[in-house]
Scaffold this motif. Structure first.
Motif, short mmCIF file in Angstrom:
data_model
loop_
_atom_site.label_atom_id
_atom_site.label_comp_id
_atom_site.label_asym_id
_atom_site.label_seq_id
_atom_site.Cartn_x
_atom_site.Cartn_y
_atom_site.Cartn_z
N ILE A 56 53.95 46.05 27.99
CA ILE A 56 55.07 46.45 27.13
C ILE A 56 55.01 47.95 26.85
N ALA A 57 53.81 48.46 26.55
CA ALA A 57 53.67 49.89 26.26
C ALA A 57 54.02 50.74 27.49
N LEU A 58 53.60 50.31 28.67
CA LEU A 58 53.91 51.06 29.89
C LEU A 58 55.41 51.03 30.18
N THR A 59 56.04 49.90 30.00
CA THR A 59 57.48 49.80 30.23
C THR A 59 58.23 50.75 29.31
N MET A 61 41.38 28.83 17.50
CA MET A 61 40.79 30.06 17.99
C MET A 61 41.21 30.27 19.45
N LYS A 62 41.66 31.48 19.76
CA LYS A 62 42.09 31.79 21.12
C LYS A 62 40.88 31.92 22.02
N SER A 63 41.04 31.49 23.26
CA SER A 63 39.96 31.65 24.23
C SER A 63 39.89 33.10 24.67
N ASP A 64 38.79 33.46 25.30
CA ASP A 64 38.62 34.83 25.80
C ASP A 64 39.71 35.16 26.81
N LEU A 65 40.03 34.22 27.67
CA LEU A 65 41.05 34.44 28.68
C LEU A 65 42.41 34.71 28.03
N ASP A 66 42.76 33.96 26.99
CA ASP A 66 44.02 34.17 26.29
C ASP A 66 44.06 35.55 25.62
N GLN A 67 42.93 35.99 25.09
CA GLN A 67 42.88 37.30 24.46
C GLN A 67 43.03 38.42 25.48
N ILE A 68 42.44 38.26 26.64
CA ILE A 68 42.57 39.26 27.70
C ILE A 68 44.01 39.31 28.19
N ILE A 69 44.61 38.15 28.38
CA ILE A 69 46.02 38.10 28.81
C ILE A 69 46.91 38.77 27.77
N GLU A 70 46.66 38.48 26.49
CA GLU A 70 47.44 39.09 25.42
C GLU A 70 47.30 40.61 25.43
N TYR A 71 46.10 41.10 25.67
CA TYR A 71 45.86 42.54 25.73
C TYR A 71 46.68 43.17 26.86
N PHE A 72 46.62 42.59 28.05
CA PHE A 72 47.34 43.14 29.18
C PHE A 72 48.86 43.02 29.00
N GLU A 73 49.32 41.99 28.33
CA GLU A 73 50.75 41.88 28.04
C GLU A 73 51.19 43.03 27.13
N GLY A 74 50.35 43.37 26.16
CA GLY A 74 50.64 44.51 25.29
C GLY A 74 50.67 45.82 26.06
N GLU A 75 49.73 45.98 26.99
CA GLU A 75 49.70 47.17 27.84
C GLU A 75 50.96 47.26 28.69
N LEU A 132 51.75 50.16 35.98
CA LEU A 132 52.41 48.90 35.62
C LEU A 132 52.25 47.88 36.73
N TRP A 133 52.35 48.29 37.98
CA TRP A 133 52.15 47.37 39.10
C TRP A 133 50.72 46.85 39.12
N ARG A 134 49.76 47.74 38.84
CA ARG A 134 48.35 47.32 38.81
C ARG A 134 48.12 46.29 37.70
N ILE A 135 48.69 46.54 36.54
CA ILE A 135 48.53 45.61 35.42
C ILE A 135 49.23 44.28 35.72
N ASP A 136 50.39 44.35 36.37
CA ASP A 136 51.08 43.11 36.76
C ASP A 136 50.22 42.28 37.70
#
Length: 187
Positions: free
Chosen positions: A17-20, A1-15, A42-46
């Motif tokens: 990619i979408a912004l790029t 099971m992924k931790s909450d932190l891993d799920q949040i990181i995964e969400y922002f990584e998807g964002e 994109l800078w804010r998400i980075d």
């Protein structure tokens, strides 16, 4: 099971990619204003991703810096003096990272507390305690009462040593001290 932190990181990584992708589409359409807005986001998400990765791995920023140095190192020809300078800096940074790794504290972002709470609710055990500060013997106690009410408490002596008590709410008749920890913390 992924931790909450891993799920949040995964969400922002998807964002990210979408912004790029969105920025590239706006640039193809020559809509530079919207590409600019998307780039700012994109800078804010980075920055947020950088903070989240740092929470997961305290050496993340040093690793990123080392990676940037290696990229710069590889851009110069073999006989260049600048390449030699970057090589020396890379060696220094690798030494610093080895020292930092040996001093690094263990960060455990697992679902242990969640699992313990679920096990408590399922009746696998009656109560458990969570150590918050070993040197001062500060523990949180979790217990499930008869009506499936979760009771969470700490011994008042430990809390009073850390935060004190609110003198205005001291009840002389009952000889009880009402702890107002949230006031002391600033919430």
């Amino acid at each position: 099971m992924k931790s909450d932190l891993d799920q949040i990181i995964e969400y922002f990584e998807g964002e990210k990619i979408a912004l790029t992708s969105s920025i590239n589409n706006y640039l193809l359409e020559k809509d530079y204003l919207y590409a600019h807005y998307q780039q700012e986001e994109l800078w804010r998400i980075d920055r947020q991703l950088s903070h989240l990765h740092y929470l997961k791995d305290p050496l993340y920023l040093k690793k990123q810096e080392l990676e940037r140095l290696r990229d710069m190192f590889n851009k110069f020809p073999e006989d260049d003096r600048v390449r030699f300078s970057f090589g020396r800096r890379i060696t220094e940074k690798e030494g610093e990272m080895k020292i930092s790794e040996s001093k690094r504290y263990y960060f455990n972002d697992t679902q242990v507390l969640d699992d313990a709470l679920f096990n408590l609710y399922e009746g696998k055990f009656k109560k458990f305690k969570l150590c918050l500060n070993k040197p001062s013997d500060l523990y949180m106690y979790f217990e499930l009462s008869a009506g499936n009410m979760l009771n969470i408490f700490m011994s008042s002596q430990e809390i009073m040593e850390m935060y004190g008590y609110d003198k205005e709410n001291y009840d002389d008749e009952d000889n009880e001290r009402e702890l107002f920890i949230l006031k002391k913390i600033g919430i």
